[in-house]
Design a protein around this motif. Structure first.
Motif, mmCIF file in Angstrom:
data_model
loop_
_atom_site.group_PDB
_atom_site.id
_atom_site.type_symbol
_atom_site.label_atom_id
_atom_site.label_comp_id
_atom_site.label_asym_id
_atom_site.label_seq_id
_atom_site.Cartn_x
_atom_site.Cartn_y
_atom_site.Cartn_z
ATOM 1 N N ASN A 240 0.910 -1.256 0.180
ATOM 2 C CA ASN A 240 0.134 -0.148 0.242
ATOM 3 C C ASN A 240 0.948 1.284 0.045
ATOM 4 O OD1 ASN A 240 -2.718 -1.227 0.338
ATOM 5 N ND2 ASN A 240 -1.879 -1.840 2.395
ATOM 6 N N MET A 241 0.469 2.336 -0.729
ATOM 7 C CA MET A 241 1.189 3.460 -0.602
ATOM 8 C C MET A 241 0.347 4.589 -0.263
ATOM 9 S SD MET A 241 4.233 2.699 -2.020
ATOM 10 C CE MET A 241 5.026 1.461 -2.812
ATOM 11 N N LEU A 242 1.052 5.466 0.468
ATOM 12 C CA LEU A 242 0.155 6.648 1.009
ATOM 13 C C LEU A 242 0.965 7.850 0.676
ATOM 14 C CD1 LEU A 242 -2.468 7.739 2.298
ATOM 15 C CD2 LEU A 242 -1.354 7.182 4.510
ATOM 16 N N GLU A 243 0.655 8.864 0.298
ATOM 17 C CA GLU A 243 1.480 10.322 -0.132
ATOM 18 C C GLU A 243 1.321 11.039 1.016
ATOM 19 O OE1 GLU A 243 1.144 12.091 -3.768
ATOM 20 O OE2 GLU A 243 1.504 10.218 -4.943
ATOM 21 N N GLY A 244 2.311 11.855 1.626
ATOM 22 C CA GLY A 244 2.284 12.511 2.729
ATOM 23 C C GLY A 244 3.500 13.535 3.009
ATOM 24 N N GLN A 245 3.678 13.942 4.044
ATOM 25 C CA GLN A 245 4.675 14.915 4.144
ATOM 26 C C GLN A 245 5.413 14.716 5.618
ATOM 27 O OE1 GLN A 245 3.390 18.833 3.524
ATOM 28 N NE2 GLN A 245 5.061 19.713 4.518
ATOM 29 N N ASN A 250 6.259 16.874 18.560
ATOM 30 C CA ASN A 250 6.762 16.666 19.781
ATOM 31 C C ASN A 250 8.340 16.246 19.519
ATOM 32 O OD1 ASN A 250 4.151 17.360 21.005
ATOM 33 N ND2 ASN A 250 3.715 14.816 20.817
ATOM 34 N N GLY A 251 9.016 16.759 18.553
ATOM 35 C CA GLY A 251 10.458 16.586 18.510
ATOM 36 C C GLY A 251 10.735 15.498 17.768
ATOM 37 N N ALA A 252 9.881 14.675 17.295
ATOM 38 C CA ALA A 252 10.002 13.413 16.649
ATOM 39 C C ALA A 252 9.574 13.529 15.069
ATOM 40 C CB ALA A 252 9.166 12.268 17.056
ATOM 41 N N PRO A 253 10.198 12.953 14.170
ATOM 42 C CA PRO A 253 9.668 12.924 12.807
ATOM 43 C C PRO A 253 8.507 12.203 12.700
ATOM 44 C CG PRO A 253 11.738 11.651 12.983
ATOM 45 C CD PRO A 253 11.438 12.254 14.197
ATOM 46 N N THR A 254 7.582 13.013 12.051
ATOM 47 C CA THR A 254 6.310 12.022 11.906
ATOM 48 C C THR A 254 5.777 12.258 10.390
ATOM 49 O OG1 THR A 254 5.640 12.899 14.152
ATOM 50 C CG2 THR A 254 3.665 12.097 12.929
ATOM 51 N N PHE A 255 5.277 11.150 10.054
ATOM 52 C CA PHE A 255 4.440 11.222 8.630
ATOM 53 C C PHE A 255 3.007 11.644 8.912
ATOM 54 C CE2 PHE A 255 1.787 9.317 5.583
ATOM 55 C CZ PHE A 255 2.503 9.414 4.413
#
Lengths: 357, 300
Positions: A240-245, A250-255
């Motif tokens: 599965n693929m989901l496009e995002g940023q 909270n200081g953590a990299p998040t998709f």
């Protein structure tokens, strides 16, 4: 037995280049599968190894000898074709012994070699039949028999199972694998079926549009696809693929994609603000529990139970996903369910380049 | 003990299949059968008449009303025909010319068709177009050019001249037909498998493609043979002197010289002799001929 080295091999028909400088090293005794969609150049590359297609530029070496200008008969190869290409006017024994007859071997030697190959492949009762009197699976076996009597340095298979029904394909798959384990002959096998590639190969070469997308062991390709194409192509059902940023939460990299947020590991190479594609396999989705984070609310569109597992087609915020469960689920089309993604099994790809981050 | 019932009896028979459930259906079937019988009668009557007359004494042939079933038969017309014209010599001439023309045509057509079927080269489409074009030109328009061509080569009234003409006429059709046959009956993989098995191109053709395509090749050979055997026009133009004539021309000359009227039974005996070889060839190879001519028309 022999190794195969392909160096910057190109193939062009007039101004149309179909192979754009392919380089592959195949060690002695390895079972390599060229896989890719129709038109990716895998069969052309195989035919170039066989000498059935000329090489526009680059080199192909078999057993450390460049064979670019050698005719097929001097390359010490044997090939199994998709259509089997059995000689219809010859019996099974004559088909299998044809190459030895052409090579001027004695009748006794031909009989002995054909007999050995027939025993390996269970063809002894069929030796005096004509190809037209054989079933698809038997013809396939004769084609393999014709290849092994020669004891070649390299076996080439061009989609040999495509014309067989699903059940026979599974059976022949294991027979070919067993044959390779027994003979240990260097093998190059072409298929568009990634399940065939995953189950049989020592190493897979994924091809697309005349280029090699990735080479590696089956599980290496499955676990760490180098780009979006390989990620989509390897694995059934596909990823599965989901496009995002990428955002910093909270200081953590998040998709982040729409209302969905998935915290990523601190070690993630993705930088905040980067446009990415998140990949996750259907089997890495689970029904969300009360303590689950990063959940997706999805509507069930289709339920496909197979007995051992259940495949759900779901949609969420306009995106269609597949979810695979190793259990029997009591869900119906139209129901809304909460799903969570296993953050340890997600793949991030650059949206711009399609490459793995 | 059980008695096996033959299949033919257990299958619905001809009359059973003529179901009377529907009157219009019965009418259609009867009409079809009647038309078939009428057509057969129309086609076979001259053949029967020729065969019957060739065994009848002359006096019985001339009576009116005609005798449909001879009351007396004799083989004398056959010996008489050979006395009046060198019939067996003519038959041998025809056989020599037809077999040679068929052989040469088939060998050339095989090579040309194989190249056109297998190899892509500049001008291939143009060559194919030209071959097709020659098939579209009516034979009669070629009479003068070919006559003078053969004459200028000094080959008039020679076997070589006539064979050359037959080969030329049969080649376009033979090449087109064999090209289709090679493409459908012998896929390229077959040749590639032979190349990998150790053959060169010629050996692959000789050992694999040729045997596989034998029905098509035989069909072309037979077709060419029958065309040459049955030809009258070209044989009468190019080879019409002395004992070198073909049987068709010999019979024509015999008829023109009055033999057809004076020795009707001998004339008919000569006609039977001229028909039999073609008939024998056709009966024995009919299955190959039909298979070869229709191969490639559908993908199997």
């Amino acid at each position: 037995m022999a190794s195969i080295e392909i160096r910057e091999a190109r193939k062009a028909y007039g101004s149309l280049e179909v192979l754009h400088g392919v380089s592959i090293d195949i060690p002695d005794g390895e079972f390599v599968i060229l896989v890719g969609p129709s038109g990716c150049g895998k069969s052309t590359l195989l035919r170039m190894i066989a000498g059935l297609e000329s090489i526009t530029s680059g080199d192909i070496a078999i057993g450390n000898m460049v064979v670019n200008d050698l005719p097929p008969k001097k390359r010490d190869i044997a090939m199994v074709f998709q259509s089997y290409a059995l000689y219809p006017h010859m019996s099974v024994a004559e088909n299998m012994g044809f190459s030895l007859k052409i090579a001027g071997r004695s009748k006794a030697e031909i009989e002995q070699k054909v007999s050995e190959a027939a025993d390996i492949l269970g063809l002894r009762p069929l030796l005096f039949r004509k190809p037209a009197q054989l079933s698809g699976g038997q013809r396939q076996r004769v084609a393999m028999g014709r290849a092994i009597v020669r004891d070649p340095a390299v076996f080439l298979f061009d989609e040999p199972l495509s014309n067989l029904d699903a059940q026979l394909r599974v059976q022949m798959r294991s027979e070919i694998k067993a044959l390779h384990q027994r003979l240990k002959t260097t093998t190059v096998y072409v298929t568009h079926d990634q399940v065939e590639a995953m189950t049989m190969a020592d190493r897979i070469v994924v091809m697309h549009d005349g280029n090699v997308e990735q080479m590696g062991a089956p599980l290496e390709l499955f676990d760490r696809p180098a780009n979006l194409f390989v990620a989509r192509f390897i694995g059934s059902p596909s990823m599965n693929m989901l496009e995002g940023q990428i955002e910093e939460v909270n200081g953590a990299p998040t998709f982040v994609s729409g209302g969905f947020a998935l915290p990523l590991s601190q070690a993630s190479p993705a930088k905040p603000g980067e446009e990415v594609v998140l990949g996750f396999r259907p089997e890495h989705l689970s029904i969300a529990g009360p303590n689950s984070v990063s959940t997706l609310e999805a509507e069930v569109i289709v339920v496909e139970p197979t007995g051992t597992e259940t495949l759900l087609n779901v949609t969420t915020a306009g995106h269609a996903f597949l979810a695979l469960f190793r259990a029997r689920l009591d869900v119906n089309p139209g129901e809304r369910i909460m799903l969570s993604i296993d953050p340890l099994h997600v793949h991030l790809f650059s949206k711009a380049t399609g490459k793995r981050l | 003990m059980t008695i096996a019932v033959p299949n033919a009896l257990s299958r619905p028979g001809f009359f059973q299949r003529l179901s009377f459930a529907n009157k219009s259906d019965v009418f259609t079937r009867v009409l079809v059968i009647a038309i078939t019988i009428a057509l057969l009668f129309y086609i076979l009557l001259p053949v029967y008449w020729m065969l019957k007359t060739s065994f009848q004494p002359n006096q019985e042939i001339r009576v009116l009303p005609p005798i449909w079933f001879p009351t007396e038969t004799t083989a004398h017309p056959y010996t008489n025909a050979n006395r009046l014209i060198p019939m067996w010599r003519y038959v041998l001439n025809s056989l020599f010319v037809s077999v040679t023309a068929a052989g040469i045509s088939t060998i050339i057509a095989c090579s040309a068709a194989y190249v056109l079927a297998r190899f892509r080269f500049p001008g291939a489409t143009i060559i194919l177009g030209l071959i097709l074009l020659t098939n579209l030109i009516p034979a009669i328009t070629r009479v003068f050019p070919i006559y003078f061509f053969i004459q200028n080569m000094g080959l008039l009234n020679s076997y070589v001249g006539l064979i050359l003409a037959y080969v030329g006429f049969s080649l376009p059709f033979a090449v087109l037909m064999l090209r289709g046959y090679f493409e459908s009956a012998a896929p390229p993989e077959l040749e590639e498998a032979a190349l990998i098995d150790g053959c060169g191109y010629f050996e692959a053709f000789w050992r694999v493609i040729l045997p596989v395509c034998l029905p098509g090749i035989a069909a072309v050979a037979i077709f060419t043979f029958l065309n040459a055997w049955n030809d009258f026009l070209w044989a009468s133009l190019l080879l019409n002197q002395g004992e070198m004539k073909t049987i068709q021309v010999g019979i024509g000359d015999f008829a023109q010289e009055g033999g057809g009227v004076q020795y009707v039974n001998a004339f008919m005996a000569a006609c039977v002799v001229a028909t039999v070889p073609a008939l024998v060839v056709f009966v024995f190879v009919q299955r190959w001929l039909v298979g070869g001519l229709t191969a490639g028309s559908v993908k199997t």
